[in-house]
Design an enzyme around this catalytic site. Structure first.
Site, PDB file in Angstrom:
ATOM      1  N   HIS A 192       0.745  -1.199   0.056  1.00  0.00           N
ATOM      2  CA  HIS A 192      -0.111  -0.051   0.082  1.00  0.00           C
ATOM      3  C   HIS A 192       0.983   1.149  -0.032  1.00  0.00           C
ATOM      4  CE1 HIS A 192      -3.243  -2.627   0.994  1.00  0.00           C
ATOM      5  NE2 HIS A 192      -3.951  -1.803   1.136  1.00  0.00           N
ATOM      6  N   ASN A 223       8.173  -4.168   3.089  1.00  0.00           N
ATOM      7  CA  ASN A 223       6.759  -3.894   3.405  1.00  0.00           C
ATOM      8  C   ASN A 223       6.476  -4.433   4.637  1.00  0.00           C
ATOM      9  OD1 ASN A 223       4.153  -3.122   2.684  1.00  0.00           O
ATOM     10  ND2 ASN A 223       3.635  -5.393   2.129  1.00  0.00           N
TER      11      ASN A 223
END
Length: 344
Positions: A192, A223
Protein backbone atom coordinates in the site's frame (compact mmCIF):
# COMPACT_ATOMS: atom_id res chain seq x y z
CA UNK A 1 -25.24 -75.15 -23.90
CA UNK A 2 -22.70 -72.41 -23.07
CA UNK A 3 -20.60 -72.78 -20.00
CA UNK A 4 -21.15 -70.27 -17.12
CA UNK A 5 -17.59 -69.11 -17.52
CA UNK A 6 -18.15 -67.99 -21.14
CA UNK A 7 -21.43 -66.31 -20.20
CA UNK A 8 -19.77 -64.26 -17.47
CA UNK A 9 -17.14 -63.03 -19.88
CA UNK A 10 -19.88 -61.46 -22.03
CA UNK A 11 -21.13 -59.30 -19.11
CA UNK A 12 -19.92 -55.76 -18.31
CA UNK A 13 -16.59 -55.73 -16.49
CA UNK A 14 -14.27 -52.74 -15.96
CA UNK A 15 -10.77 -53.48 -17.03
CA UNK A 16 -7.68 -51.77 -15.61
CA UNK A 17 -7.26 -49.27 -18.47
CA UNK A 18 -10.93 -48.23 -18.19
CA UNK A 19 -10.50 -47.42 -14.50
CA UNK A 20 -7.45 -45.34 -15.30
CA UNK A 21 -9.37 -43.38 -17.94
CA UNK A 22 -12.28 -42.77 -15.56
CA UNK A 23 -9.87 -41.51 -12.90
CA UNK A 24 -8.20 -39.17 -15.41
CA UNK A 25 -11.60 -37.78 -16.50
CA UNK A 26 -12.52 -37.33 -12.82
CA UNK A 27 -9.39 -35.26 -12.19
CA UNK A 28 -9.96 -33.18 -15.32
CA UNK A 29 -13.50 -32.52 -14.15
CA UNK A 30 -12.22 -31.38 -10.77
CA UNK A 31 -9.75 -28.95 -12.36
CA UNK A 32 -12.46 -27.51 -14.61
CA UNK A 33 -15.04 -27.25 -11.83
CA UNK A 34 -12.66 -25.57 -9.39
CA UNK A 35 -11.32 -23.05 -11.85
CA UNK A 36 -7.84 -24.48 -12.26
CA UNK A 37 -6.95 -24.32 -8.58
CA UNK A 38 -3.71 -26.07 -7.77
CA UNK A 39 -5.42 -28.29 -5.15
CA UNK A 40 -8.77 -29.34 -6.68
CA UNK A 41 -8.94 -32.56 -4.64
CA UNK A 42 -8.61 -30.57 -1.41
CA UNK A 43 -11.28 -28.14 -2.63
CA UNK A 44 -13.55 -31.08 -3.52
CA UNK A 45 -13.02 -32.64 -0.09
CA UNK A 46 -13.77 -29.33 1.62
CA UNK A 47 -17.04 -29.09 -0.33
CA UNK A 48 -17.99 -32.63 0.77
CA UNK A 49 -17.24 -31.73 4.40
CA UNK A 50 -19.42 -28.64 4.16
CA UNK A 51 -22.28 -30.63 2.63
CA UNK A 52 -22.29 -33.13 5.48
CA UNK A 53 -21.95 -30.37 8.06
CA UNK A 54 -18.37 -30.97 9.15
CA UNK A 55 -17.10 -27.59 7.97
CA UNK A 56 -14.05 -26.95 5.79
CA UNK A 57 -10.78 -28.60 6.51
CA UNK A 58 -7.94 -26.15 7.02
CA UNK A 59 -4.20 -26.26 6.78
CA UNK A 60 -2.14 -24.42 9.31
CA UNK A 61 -0.41 -21.45 7.69
CA UNK A 62 1.30 -18.38 9.03
CA UNK A 63 -1.06 -15.43 8.59
CA UNK A 64 0.26 -12.62 6.45
CA UNK A 65 -1.60 -9.39 7.34
CA UNK A 66 -0.41 -7.79 4.09
CA UNK A 67 -2.05 -10.39 1.87
CA UNK A 68 -5.73 -9.58 1.44
CA UNK A 69 -7.98 -11.98 -0.49
CA UNK A 70 -7.71 -11.74 -4.25
CA UNK A 71 -10.83 -11.35 -6.40
CA UNK A 72 -11.90 -14.37 -8.41
CA UNK A 73 -11.73 -12.29 -11.60
CA UNK A 74 -9.56 -9.34 -12.63
CA UNK A 75 -12.45 -6.93 -12.92
CA UNK A 76 -13.35 -3.89 -10.87
CA UNK A 77 -16.04 -4.47 -8.30
CA UNK A 78 -19.34 -2.82 -9.10
CA UNK A 79 -21.15 -3.99 -5.99
CA UNK A 80 -23.27 -1.25 -4.37
CA UNK A 81 -22.18 0.22 -1.08
CA UNK A 82 -24.16 -1.10 1.89
CA UNK A 83 -26.49 1.50 3.31
CA UNK A 84 -24.89 1.10 6.72
CA UNK A 85 -21.61 2.35 5.26
CA UNK A 86 -23.04 5.21 3.25
CA UNK A 87 -22.61 7.62 6.15
CA UNK A 88 -19.03 6.67 7.12
CA UNK A 89 -17.67 8.79 4.29
CA UNK A 90 -15.24 11.59 5.21
CA UNK A 91 -17.82 14.00 3.81
CA UNK A 92 -20.01 13.25 6.84
CA UNK A 93 -17.15 13.80 9.29
CA UNK A 94 -15.65 17.18 10.25
CA UNK A 95 -13.44 18.16 7.31
CA UNK A 96 -10.16 19.87 8.23
CA UNK A 97 -9.96 21.57 4.84
CA UNK A 98 -13.12 23.49 5.73
CA UNK A 99 -13.32 23.56 9.51
CA UNK A 100 -10.19 24.30 11.52
CA UNK A 101 -11.99 23.37 14.73
CA UNK A 102 -12.10 19.71 13.61
CA UNK A 103 -8.50 19.27 14.78
CA UNK A 104 -8.12 22.15 17.20
CA UNK A 105 -5.28 23.47 15.03
CA UNK A 106 -5.36 27.01 13.64
CA UNK A 107 -5.06 27.04 9.88
CA UNK A 108 -2.94 29.30 7.72
CA UNK A 109 -4.72 31.19 4.95
CA UNK A 110 -2.76 29.27 2.29
CA UNK A 111 -4.21 26.00 3.59
CA UNK A 112 -7.65 27.15 2.46
CA UNK A 113 -6.68 27.04 -1.22
CA UNK A 114 -8.30 24.35 -3.36
CA UNK A 115 -6.10 21.24 -3.58
CA UNK A 116 -3.57 22.80 -1.24
CA UNK A 117 -2.01 19.48 -0.27
CA UNK A 118 -1.62 18.15 -3.84
CA UNK A 119 1.74 18.25 -5.63
CA UNK A 120 1.93 20.25 -8.85
CA UNK A 121 0.27 18.54 -11.82
CA UNK A 122 -0.66 19.26 -15.42
CA UNK A 123 -4.19 19.35 -16.87
CA UNK A 124 -3.57 16.17 -18.89
CA UNK A 125 -2.29 14.16 -15.90
CA UNK A 126 -4.38 11.21 -14.71
CA UNK A 127 -5.52 12.61 -11.36
CA UNK A 128 -7.69 10.07 -9.55
CA UNK A 129 -9.84 11.34 -6.69
CA UNK A 130 -11.19 8.85 -4.16
CA UNK A 131 -12.96 9.69 -0.90
CA UNK A 132 -9.87 9.11 1.23
CA UNK A 133 -7.01 10.13 -1.03
CA UNK A 134 -5.97 11.64 -4.35
CA UNK A 135 -3.28 10.20 -6.62
CA UNK A 136 -1.57 10.71 -9.95
CA UNK A 137 -1.55 7.50 -11.97
CA UNK A 138 1.40 6.84 -14.28
CA UNK A 139 0.29 4.43 -16.98
CA UNK A 140 3.87 3.82 -18.14
CA UNK A 141 4.66 2.31 -14.73
CA UNK A 142 1.17 0.94 -13.87
CA UNK A 143 1.09 2.67 -10.47
CA UNK A 144 0.85 6.10 -8.88
CA UNK A 145 3.91 8.29 -8.43
CA UNK A 146 2.22 10.14 -5.57
CA UNK A 147 -0.74 9.66 -3.24
CA UNK A 148 -1.85 12.61 -1.09
CA UNK A 149 -4.32 12.87 1.80
CA UNK A 150 -4.90 14.61 5.13
CA UNK A 151 -4.52 12.29 8.11
CA UNK A 152 -6.48 13.14 11.27
CA UNK A 153 -6.39 11.42 14.63
CA UNK A 154 -9.99 10.16 14.49
CA UNK A 155 -9.40 8.54 11.10
CA UNK A 156 -6.94 5.93 12.39
CA UNK A 157 -9.28 4.57 15.05
CA UNK A 158 -12.36 2.54 14.32
CA UNK A 159 -13.56 -0.94 13.49
CA UNK A 160 -13.05 -1.04 9.71
CA UNK A 161 -11.76 -4.52 8.89
CA UNK A 162 -9.10 -4.90 6.18
CA UNK A 163 -9.71 -8.67 6.10
CA UNK A 164 -13.12 -7.99 4.52
CA UNK A 165 -11.54 -6.38 1.47
CA UNK A 166 -9.96 -7.59 -1.76
CA UNK A 167 -7.39 -6.10 -4.09
CA UNK A 168 -9.30 -4.69 -7.07
CA UNK A 169 -8.47 -2.80 -10.28
CA UNK A 170 -9.24 0.88 -9.92
CA UNK A 171 -12.48 1.65 -11.84
CA UNK A 172 -11.53 5.35 -12.16
CA UNK A 173 -8.30 4.76 -14.09
CA UNK A 174 -9.47 5.22 -17.68
CA UNK A 175 -6.47 3.45 -19.21
CA UNK A 176 -6.92 0.52 -16.83
CA UNK A 177 -4.89 0.00 -13.68
CA UNK A 178 -2.66 -2.93 -12.85
CA UNK A 179 -4.39 -6.20 -11.91
CA UNK A 180 -3.99 -8.24 -8.72
CA UNK A 181 -2.76 -11.16 -10.81
CA UNK A 182 0.16 -9.05 -12.07
CA UNK A 183 1.72 -9.55 -8.64
CA UNK A 184 0.92 -13.24 -8.26
CA UNK A 185 4.06 -15.34 -7.65
CA UNK A 186 6.23 -12.32 -8.49
CA UNK A 187 8.11 -12.42 -5.19
CA UNK A 188 6.81 -8.93 -4.29
CA UNK A 189 4.11 -7.82 -1.88
CA UNK A 190 1.20 -5.70 -3.01
CA UNK A 191 2.42 -2.76 -0.96
CA UNK A 192 0.00 0.00 0.00
CA UNK A 193 1.05 3.59 -0.64
CA UNK A 194 -1.78 5.09 1.44
CA UNK A 195 -2.02 2.32 4.07
CA UNK A 196 -5.34 0.75 5.01
CA UNK A 197 -4.52 1.51 8.65
CA UNK A 198 -4.89 5.23 7.96
CA UNK A 199 -8.62 4.78 7.20
CA UNK A 200 -9.83 2.54 10.02
CA UNK A 201 -12.75 4.86 10.78
CA UNK A 202 -14.34 4.04 7.40
CA UNK A 203 -14.94 0.68 5.77
CA UNK A 204 -15.56 2.48 2.47
CA UNK A 205 -12.15 4.18 2.51
CA UNK A 206 -10.46 1.01 3.71
CA UNK A 207 -11.97 -0.70 0.67
CA UNK A 208 -10.70 2.04 -1.64
CA UNK A 209 -7.18 1.65 -0.25
CA UNK A 210 -7.12 -1.80 -1.91
CA UNK A 211 -7.51 -0.37 -5.41
CA UNK A 212 -4.48 -1.38 -7.45
CA UNK A 213 -3.72 2.27 -8.27
CA UNK A 214 -2.71 2.60 -4.61
CA UNK A 215 -0.46 -0.47 -4.74
CA UNK A 216 3.22 -0.83 -5.65
CA UNK A 217 5.58 -3.85 -5.73
CA UNK A 218 7.51 -3.96 -2.46
CA UNK A 219 10.03 -6.47 -1.21
CA UNK A 220 8.25 -8.53 1.49
CA UNK A 221 10.71 -7.74 4.30
CA UNK A 222 10.60 -4.05 3.37
CA UNK A 223 6.80 -3.87 3.29
CA UNK A 224 6.39 -5.80 6.53
CA UNK A 225 9.39 -4.22 8.20
CA UNK A 226 10.78 -0.69 7.94
CA UNK A 227 7.92 0.58 5.71
CA UNK A 228 5.34 -0.65 8.20
CA UNK A 229 7.36 0.93 11.01
CA UNK A 230 7.24 4.28 9.18
CA UNK A 231 3.49 4.00 8.62
CA UNK A 232 2.96 3.39 12.33
CA UNK A 233 5.14 6.36 13.22
CA UNK A 234 3.15 8.64 10.91
CA UNK A 235 -0.09 7.57 12.63
CA UNK A 236 1.49 8.20 16.03
CA UNK A 237 2.49 11.69 14.93
CA UNK A 238 -0.97 12.36 13.49
CA UNK A 239 -2.46 11.70 16.94
CA UNK A 240 0.20 13.77 18.67
CA UNK A 241 -0.14 16.73 16.29
CA UNK A 242 -3.92 16.60 15.73
CA UNK A 243 -3.46 15.99 12.02
CA UNK A 244 -0.89 15.95 9.22
CA UNK A 245 -0.75 16.27 5.46
CA UNK A 246 0.76 13.13 3.91
CA UNK A 247 2.21 12.59 0.44
CA UNK A 248 3.78 9.23 -0.36
CA UNK A 249 4.87 7.21 -3.37
CA UNK A 250 7.56 5.33 -5.27
CA UNK A 251 10.51 6.83 -7.11
CA UNK A 252 9.69 6.04 -10.74
CA UNK A 253 12.20 6.24 -13.57
CA UNK A 254 12.91 4.54 -16.88
CA UNK A 255 14.73 1.22 -16.93
CA UNK A 256 13.19 -0.29 -13.80
CA UNK A 257 12.57 -4.07 -13.80
CA UNK A 258 8.94 -5.11 -14.23
CA UNK A 259 6.54 -7.81 -13.11
CA UNK A 260 3.11 -8.74 -14.42
CA UNK A 261 1.12 -11.23 -16.44
CA UNK A 262 -0.97 -8.74 -18.39
CA UNK A 263 0.66 -5.43 -17.44
CA UNK A 264 4.29 -4.41 -17.02
CA UNK A 265 4.37 -3.09 -13.46
CA UNK A 266 7.64 -1.33 -12.62
CA UNK A 267 9.44 -2.36 -9.45
CA UNK A 268 10.73 0.80 -7.73
CA UNK A 269 14.13 0.94 -6.05
CA UNK A 270 13.05 3.61 -3.56
CA UNK A 271 9.97 4.99 -1.78
CA UNK A 272 9.34 8.31 -0.05
CA UNK A 273 7.01 10.03 2.40
CA UNK A 274 6.64 13.77 2.83
CA UNK A 275 4.74 15.12 5.86
CA UNK A 276 3.59 18.65 6.62
CA UNK A 277 2.33 19.90 9.98
CA UNK A 278 0.43 23.20 10.19
CA UNK A 279 -0.86 24.91 13.32
CA UNK A 280 -0.50 28.66 12.90
CA UNK A 281 2.07 30.03 13.59
CA UNK A 282 3.88 26.64 13.78
CA UNK A 283 4.75 24.76 10.60
CA UNK A 284 7.24 21.99 9.87
CA UNK A 285 8.00 19.53 7.11
CA UNK A 286 9.88 16.22 6.96
CA UNK A 287 10.85 13.82 4.19
CA UNK A 288 11.82 10.14 4.27
CA UNK A 289 13.58 8.27 1.46
CA UNK A 290 13.96 4.49 1.77
CA UNK A 291 15.33 1.76 -0.49
CA UNK A 292 13.00 -1.11 -1.41
CA UNK A 293 14.88 -3.60 0.74
CA UNK A 294 14.94 -4.86 4.35
CA UNK A 295 16.57 -2.61 6.93
CA UNK A 296 17.10 -2.58 10.68
CA UNK A 297 18.30 1.04 10.77
CA UNK A 298 16.57 3.77 12.73
CA UNK A 299 13.94 5.75 10.84
CA UNK A 300 15.98 8.86 11.64
CA UNK A 301 18.64 7.65 9.21
CA UNK A 302 16.14 7.88 6.31
CA UNK A 303 15.29 11.55 6.87
CA UNK A 304 16.41 13.71 3.92
CA UNK A 305 15.68 17.27 2.79
CA UNK A 306 12.42 17.37 0.86
CA UNK A 307 14.08 19.17 -2.03
CA UNK A 308 16.29 16.06 -2.46
CA UNK A 309 13.13 13.97 -2.96
CA UNK A 310 11.88 16.58 -5.42
CA UNK A 311 15.10 16.33 -7.45
CA UNK A 312 15.00 12.54 -7.85
CA UNK A 313 11.22 12.33 -8.48
CA UNK A 314 10.63 15.52 -10.46
CA UNK A 315 7.64 16.23 -8.19
CA UNK A 316 6.96 19.68 -6.72
CA UNK A 317 5.47 19.14 -3.26
CA UNK A 318 3.15 21.72 -1.67
CA UNK A 319 3.50 24.28 -4.50
CA UNK A 320 0.85 26.52 -2.91
CA UNK A 321 3.06 27.35 0.04
CA UNK A 322 4.56 30.87 -0.16
CA UNK A 323 7.80 30.52 -2.13
CA UNK A 324 10.17 31.68 0.59
CA UNK A 325 8.52 29.42 3.17
CA UNK A 326 8.55 26.47 0.78
CA UNK A 327 12.28 26.91 0.09
CA UNK A 328 13.09 27.14 3.78
CA UNK A 329 11.07 24.06 4.78
CA UNK A 330 12.24 21.88 1.90
CA UNK A 331 15.93 22.67 2.31
CA UNK A 332 16.24 21.87 6.03
CA UNK A 333 18.90 19.29 6.87
CA UNK A 334 18.48 16.04 8.78
CA UNK A 335 19.64 17.32 12.17
CA UNK A 336 17.30 20.31 12.21
CA UNK A 337 14.38 18.27 10.92
CA UNK A 338 14.76 15.30 13.27
CA UNK A 339 15.12 17.65 16.23
CA UNK A 340 11.76 19.23 15.37
CA UNK A 341 9.90 15.95 14.75
CA UNK A 342 11.48 13.33 17.03
CA UNK A 343 12.12 15.46 20.11
CA UNK A 344 8.75 14.83 21.77
Amino acid sequence: MRSPQKYMRRGFRLRGNTLVLLFVFFLIGLFLHYGGRTQPVVAFWNDIRRIVGLGPSTTRQERNPYKAPEPTEDVASDRPEPESEASDDRRDAPEPAEKGTATGNVRFDFEKQVDFLLPAFRPDDAIIRHDGYVLRYREAYEQADWVAYPLLAYEITGDADRDREQFQPDPLVETGSALPSDYTRSGYDRGHLAPAGDFKFSQRMTRESFYMSNISPQAPQFNRGIWRELEELVRKWAVRDNGLYVITGPVLKSGLPTIGRQNEVSVPEQYYKVLLYCNKPDIRMIGFLLRNEPSDQSLRSFVVPVDQIERITGIDFFPKLPDDLERRLESQGRDETTAAWFSY
